[in-house]
Design a protein around this motif. Sequence first.
Motif, short mmCIF file in Angstrom:
data_model
loop_
_atom_site.label_atom_id
_atom_site.label_comp_id
_atom_site.label_asym_id
_atom_site.label_seq_id
_atom_site.Cartn_x
_atom_site.Cartn_y
_atom_site.Cartn_z
N LYS A 87 -30.76 -3.06 61.36
CA LYS A 87 -29.34 -3.04 61.59
C LYS A 87 -28.80 -2.14 62.27
O LYS A 87 -29.42 -1.04 62.64
N GLU A 88 -27.60 -2.29 62.92
CA GLU A 88 -26.69 -1.72 63.80
C GLU A 88 -26.73 -0.26 63.13
O GLU A 88 -26.65 0.86 63.67
N GLU A 89 -26.27 -0.26 61.78
CA GLU A 89 -26.09 1.02 60.92
C GLU A 89 -27.07 1.67 60.90
O GLU A 89 -26.92 3.09 60.77
N ASN A 90 -28.23 1.53 61.02
CA ASN A 90 -29.59 2.17 61.00
C ASN A 90 -29.97 2.83 62.34
O ASN A 90 -31.00 3.06 62.35
N SER A 91 -29.39 2.24 63.44
CA SER A 91 -29.74 2.46 64.68
C SER A 91 -30.29 4.02 64.87
O SER A 91 -31.27 4.41 65.59
N ASN A 110 -46.38 -2.68 61.23
CA ASN A 110 -45.01 -3.15 60.92
C ASN A 110 -44.56 -4.31 61.67
O ASN A 110 -44.86 -4.46 62.67
N ASN A 111 -43.71 -5.30 60.86
CA ASN A 111 -43.03 -6.40 61.53
C ASN A 111 -41.77 -6.23 61.66
O ASN A 111 -40.90 -6.32 60.64
N PHE A 112 -41.33 -5.78 62.66
CA PHE A 112 -39.84 -5.45 62.89
C PHE A 112 -38.85 -6.70 63.06
O PHE A 112 -37.71 -6.47 63.10
N ASP A 113 -39.37 -7.87 63.11
CA ASP A 113 -38.60 -9.07 63.10
C ASP A 113 -38.32 -9.46 61.63
O ASP A 113 -37.73 -10.46 61.26
N THR A 117 -38.40 -5.26 56.44
CA THR A 117 -38.85 -4.00 56.91
C THR A 117 -37.68 -3.00 56.81
O THR A 117 -36.68 -3.11 57.52
N CYS A 118 -37.71 -2.01 55.95
CA CYS A 118 -36.62 -1.31 55.62
C CYS A 118 -36.59 0.09 55.73
O CYS A 118 -37.64 0.72 55.70
N ILE A 119 -35.62 0.93 55.54
CA ILE A 119 -35.67 2.37 55.51
C ILE A 119 -35.41 2.78 53.87
O ILE A 119 -34.24 2.42 53.72
N LEU A 120 -35.98 3.65 53.57
CA LEU A 120 -35.86 4.25 52.26
C LEU A 120 -35.09 5.52 52.68
O LEU A 120 -36.06 6.32 53.03
#
Length: 141
Positions: A87-91, A110-113, A117-120
């Motif tokens: 996500k743009e907000e997570n760049s 990791n599968n970035f597609d 696949t998220c950030i905690l």
Amino acid sequence: MGKLTKECEAILIDRFGKDSIIALATAVENTPYVRNVDAFYEDGAFYVLTHGLSAKMKQIEKNPTVALSGEWFTAKGKGINLGYFGKEENSHIASKMKQVFSAWIDNGHNNFDDINTCILRIELTNGVLFSNGIRYEIDFT
């Protein structure tokens, strides 16, 4: 308990401002769960690359209160799913993760597609840090 000082922040950055293994604990319906995760510390929080459908993320969705433990440091906090890694907000944080986790982030695990696949983000609330025989009780709020 005192506010986070520059001295304590420097110790936390030195110990955890890089790829670090921490124990992360969650609890659901009075049942505790703990696992080791790769994480790094920045600005009062730890960041973990994970899968949004994992057991830990499902547990955090039900109860965001977490605890963690690392090198002479224990803390409590709140787990927040920042959503898809791409996500743009997570760049900004995703770019930092690519740098910090460069030894393994692109190893095929990791599968970035995958939008799961998220950030905690683990926002710290309070903790205890030991350094050079001194005990620091820290309020991160």
